[in-house]
Design a protein around this motif. Structure first.
Motif, PDB file in Angstrom:
ATOM      1  N   THR A 174      18.559  -6.782  -2.711  1.00  0.00           N
ATOM      2  CA  THR A 174      19.082  -6.723  -1.352  1.00  0.00           C
ATOM      3  C   THR A 174      19.172  -8.121  -0.752  1.00  0.00           C
ATOM      4  O   THR A 174      20.209  -8.528  -0.228  1.00  0.00           O
ATOM      5  CB  THR A 174      18.168  -5.857  -0.466  1.00  0.00           C
ATOM      6  N   PHE A 175      18.073  -8.873  -0.866  1.00  0.00           N
ATOM      7  CA  PHE A 175      18.082 -10.198  -0.251  1.00  0.00           C
ATOM      8  C   PHE A 175      19.042 -11.146  -0.959  1.00  0.00           C
ATOM      9  O   PHE A 175      19.656 -12.005  -0.329  1.00  0.00           O
ATOM     10  CB  PHE A 175      16.668 -10.781  -0.192  1.00  0.00           C
ATOM     11  N   ASN A 184       0.817  -1.217   0.000  1.00  0.00           N
ATOM     12  CA  ASN A 184       0.000   0.000   0.000  1.00  0.00           C
ATOM     13  C   ASN A 184       0.849   1.264   0.000  1.00  0.00           C
ATOM     14  O   ASN A 184       0.331   2.357  -0.160  1.00  0.00           O
ATOM     15  CB  ASN A 184      -0.938  -0.010   1.208  1.00  0.00           C
ATOM     16  N   ILE A 185       2.129   1.107   0.216  1.00  0.00           N
ATOM     17  CA  ILE A 185       3.014   2.280   0.250  1.00  0.00           C
ATOM     18  C   ILE A 185       3.673   2.514  -1.103  1.00  0.00           C
ATOM     19  O   ILE A 185       3.857   3.638  -1.536  1.00  0.00           O
ATOM     20  CB  ILE A 185       4.103   2.085   1.335  1.00  0.00           C
ATOM     21  N   ILE A 186       4.044   1.411  -1.753  1.00  0.00           N
ATOM     22  CA  ILE A 186       4.758   1.531  -3.029  1.00  0.00           C
ATOM     23  C   ILE A 186       3.817   2.055  -4.118  1.00  0.00           C
ATOM     24  O   ILE A 186       2.782   1.445  -4.375  1.00  0.00           O
ATOM     25  CB  ILE A 186       5.325   0.155  -3.459  1.00  0.00           C
ATOM     26  N   PRO A 187       4.154   3.181  -4.746  1.00  0.00           N
ATOM     27  CA  PRO A 187       3.315   3.672  -5.849  1.00  0.00           C
ATOM     28  C   PRO A 187       3.405   2.703  -7.032  1.00  0.00           C
ATOM     29  O   PRO A 187       4.501   2.267  -7.384  1.00  0.00           O
ATOM     30  CB  PRO A 187       3.953   5.018  -6.220  1.00  0.00           C
ATOM     31  N   LYS A 244       3.388   2.936 -10.119  1.00  0.00           N
ATOM     32  CA  LYS A 244       4.229   3.292 -11.272  1.00  0.00           C
ATOM     33  C   LYS A 244       5.678   2.848 -11.124  1.00  0.00           C
ATOM     34  O   LYS A 244       6.348   2.597 -12.106  1.00  0.00           O
ATOM     35  CB  LYS A 244       4.200   4.813 -11.483  1.00  0.00           C
ATOM     36  N   ILE A 245       6.159   2.828  -9.903  1.00  0.00           N
ATOM     37  CA  ILE A 245       7.562   2.456  -9.733  1.00  0.00           C
ATOM     38  C   ILE A 245       7.693   1.121  -9.009  1.00  0.00           C
ATOM     39  O   ILE A 245       8.705   0.826  -8.384  1.00  0.00           O
ATOM     40  CB  ILE A 245       8.354   3.536  -8.958  1.00  0.00           C
ATOM     41  N   ALA A 249      10.753  -1.146  -9.975  1.00  0.00           N
ATOM     42  CA  ALA A 249      12.026  -0.676  -9.424  1.00  0.00           C
ATOM     43  C   ALA A 249      12.144  -1.058  -7.950  1.00  0.00           C
ATOM     44  O   ALA A 249      13.189  -1.519  -7.490  1.00  0.00           O
ATOM     45  CB  ALA A 249      12.147   0.827  -9.597  1.00  0.00           C
ATOM     46  N   CYS A 250      11.039  -0.892  -7.231  1.00  0.00           N
ATOM     47  CA  CYS A 250      11.060  -1.237  -5.804  1.00  0.00           C
ATOM     48  C   CYS A 250      11.272  -2.731  -5.617  1.00  0.00           C
ATOM     49  O   CYS A 250      12.043  -3.154  -4.744  1.00  0.00           O
ATOM     50  CB  CYS A 250       9.753  -0.814  -5.135  1.00  0.00           C
ATOM     51  N   ILE A 271      14.889  -3.564  -6.069  1.00  0.00           N
ATOM     52  CA  ILE A 271      15.722  -3.181  -4.926  1.00  0.00           C
ATOM     53  C   ILE A 271      15.575  -4.217  -3.815  1.00  0.00           C
ATOM     54  O   ILE A 271      16.554  -4.702  -3.248  1.00  0.00           O
ATOM     55  CB  ILE A 271      15.336  -1.790  -4.392  1.00  0.00           C
ATOM     56  N   ILE A 272      14.319  -4.566  -3.525  1.00  0.00           N
ATOM     57  CA  ILE A 272      14.072  -5.523  -2.441  1.00  0.00           C
ATOM     58  C   ILE A 272      14.725  -6.867  -2.752  1.00  0.00           C
ATOM     59  O   ILE A 272      15.456  -7.444  -1.940  1.00  0.00           O
ATOM     60  CB  ILE A 272      12.548  -5.703  -2.230  1.00  0.00           C
ATOM     61  N   THR A 328      21.853 -10.271  -2.284  1.00  0.00           N
ATOM     62  CA  THR A 328      23.192  -9.951  -1.782  1.00  0.00           C
ATOM     63  C   THR A 328      23.389 -10.506  -0.378  1.00  0.00           C
ATOM     64  O   THR A 328      24.474 -10.998  -0.043  1.00  0.00           O
ATOM     65  CB  THR A 328      23.411  -8.427  -1.810  1.00  0.00           C
ATOM     66  N   VAL A 329      22.323 -10.453   0.430  1.00  0.00           N
ATOM     67  CA  VAL A 329      22.400 -11.040   1.771  1.00  0.00           C
ATOM     68  C   VAL A 329      22.740 -12.527   1.657  1.00  0.00           C
ATOM     69  O   VAL A 329      23.665 -13.031   2.304  1.00  0.00           O
ATOM     70  CB  VAL A 329      21.069 -10.853   2.529  1.00  0.00           C
TER      71      VAL A 329
END
Lengths: 197, 197
Positions: A79-80, A62-65, A67-68, A71-72, A75-76, A82-83
Motif C-alpha cells: 500500500t505504502f 497485537n491484532i495481526i495473528p 500465522k498470517i 501476508a499482512c 499488504i501494508i 503504491t502511495v
C-alpha cells in the motif's frame, strides 16, 4: 534490549547501515545509483515506506495473528509503495522516470520486510519508528554516497554540476552495471576495514 | 475455528482499508499525473513542433472522443489565431509502439511538423528517429489526402538507413493521424477556433 530510542535511530546510520553492514537491498542499491539524485530519491522513497510500515506493523502487532503476519506485512508495505509511486508520478515525474520499475520493486525490498518482521512486530511504536527512520536515513546516505562516487567518476558531475572542467574524460564504466558492483564492493571493503579497528 | 475467523477478518479489513486509501489517493492525484505526463512525455515534442507559437500549446488543448477512445488535441496559435493542431498517434515499431505527435495546419490541411514522443527502438539504429530531423522533414507539407510510403514500399519517404521497420512505423502513425484528421476535420476546426482571442 534496553536500548533508548536515539540508539535505535543511530544504529541504522552506522552499525546496521544497509546495504553495507546489513547487506540487504542490494538490487536497488546497484541499479539506481547512477547519480546522487537518483540514489537519494530512491533512499527517501524507501525511508517513507519503512517509516510507515514500521509504524503500522507496530501499531497492529497485537491484532495481526502471527500465522498470517507476512501476508499482512505485504499488504501494508505494498500500500505504502503504491502511495509513493503515485506521489512521485504526481510531483517528481522526472525522478519517477529515472527510477522506473525500482519504485514498485520496493515492495520486495528485503530491508522493509526485514524490519517489519525482525523489529516492528516485536517492539512498541516509538522504537519501531526510530528504527525505521534510522535504517531509512542510513540507506539514503549509503545510496547517496554510492551515487556520488559513480556519478563523479562516470559522468564527471555531482548533482548535475560539472566538477572537473572540460578536459575530463568520463569513466563511463562506472555508470554501467559492472561499475556498480565494483564500487559497491570497494565501499563494503572500506567500511569493513574501518569497522575492524 | 475462532482463529480462522480472526485471520479472515483481519486480512479482509486490512485489504479493504488499503484499497480505500489507494483509491482516494489515485483519485486525488489523477489530474496532476496526467498533467505531468503531458509536460514530460508529450510536452517536449509538442513544444518542438509548435516552435514560435504565441500561446502554451500544452494548456490550450481539447479532446475528441471517437469510439471509446479520447484523443488530446493541442492548439498552437500564431499571431493570435489558432493555426495548428497537434495530436499523438502510434504504430508498431521494432520494439513496441512508436508514438508520433503530428501537427496539422488547419488552414491548408497540410502537415506542419512531426515529432517523436515515445519509442522503445534499438538504441543507435531505430532510436535515431528521435534526432533524425531530415527523415522527419520529409513529412512536412504533405497534404492530408496524400498517403506517405517508404521507398522500399514504392513511396517517396526515404527510410532511415538500417531502420526500415521504425521508418515504416513512423509513416504508419502519420497515416493514422491523417485519416483521423480527415474524418474529424470539421469538429477539429470548430474546437480549435474556440481558442481564438
Amino acid at each position: 534490549m534496553a536500548k533508548t530510542i536515539s540508539q535505535e535511530f543511530i544504529k541504522g546510520l552506522w552499525t546496521e547501515i544497509p546495504p553495507f553492514r546489513l547487506v540487504l537491498g542490494l538490487c536497488p542499491a546497484l541499479a539506481v545509483t547512477k547519480s546522487v539524485e537518483n540514489g537519494i530519491g530512491m533512499g527517501l522513497a524507501t525511508t517513507f515506506v519503512l517509516l510507515c510500515s514500521n509504524l503500522l506493523v507496530s501499531l497492529l502487532r497485537n491484532i495481526i495473528p502471527p500465522k498470517i503476519r507476512i501476508a499482512c506485512f505485504i499488504i501494508i508495505i505494498a500500500t505504502f509503495v503504491t502511495v509513493v509511486e503515485l506521489m512521485m508520478q504526481a510531483y517528481t515525474y522526472p525522478l519517477y522516470q529515472a527510477l522506473g520499475i525500482f519504485i514498485p520493486l520496493i515492495v520486495v525490498n528485503c530491508i522493509v520486510l526485514g524490519r517489519a518482521e525482525a523489529f516492528a512486530f516485536k517492539n512498541p511504536i516509538f522504537p519501531s519508528v526510530a528504527d525505521g527512520l534510522g535504517i531509512g536515513v542510513g540507506f539514503t546516505l549509503a545510496l547517496g554516497a554510492l551515487g556520488a562516487v559513480r556519478e563523479l567518476l562516470g559522468s564527471g558531475t555531482l548533482l548535475g554540476h560539472a566538477m572537473f572542467g572540460p578536459g575530463f574524460q568520463p569513466f563511463a564504466f562506472m555508470v554501467e552495471a559492472p561499475g556498480a558492483f565494483v564500487s559497491l564492493g570497494l565501499m563494503l571493503c572500506f567500511m569493513n576495514m574501518l569497522g575492524k579497528r | 475455528m475462532r482463529d480462522m475467523i480472526k485471520m479472515v477478518v483481519v486480512l479482509t479489513v486490512l485489504s479493504s482499508l488499503s484499497g480505500g486509501l489507494l483509491a482516494a489517493i489515485k483519485n486525488s492525484t489523477e489530474d496532476r499525473i496526467e498533467g505531468q505526463v503531458l509536460q514530460f512525455v508529450q510536452g517536449p515534442a509538442i513544444l518542438k513542433i509548435m516552435e514560435g507559437a504565441s500561446n502554451d500549446p500544452i494548456s490550450d488543448r481539447f479532446t475528441i472522443t471517437a469510439g471509446d477512445e479520447q484523443t488530446n488535441f493541442f492548439v498552437g496559435k500564431y499571431n493570435g489565431t489558432p493555426k495548428v493542431v497537434a495530436f499523438e498517434t502510434n504504430a508498431a515499431g521494432y520494439g513496441g509502439p512508436v508514438g508520433i505527435m503530428v501537427a496539422f495546419d488547419v488552414e491548408t490541411n497540410k502537415i506542419k511538423s512531426i515529432g517523436v514522443t515515445t519509442h522503445n527502438e534499438t538504441p543507435g539504429v531505430g532510436s535515431l528517429v528521435e534526432k533524425d530531423e531530415n527523415f522527419k522533414k520529409q513529412f512536412v507539407g504533405l497534404d492530408v489526402t496524400f498517403e506517405p510510403k517508404v521507398n522500399k514500399d514504392g513511396g517517396s519517404i526515404i527510410a532511415m538507413s538500417g531502420a526500415t521497420v521504425t521508418s515504416r512505423a513512423v509513416t504508419a502513425a502519420v497515416r493514422k493521424a491523417q485519416v483521423f484528421y480527415e474524418q474529424h476535420q470539421s469538429e477539429i476546426k470548430d474546437k480549435a477556433k474556440s481558442f481564438t482571442g
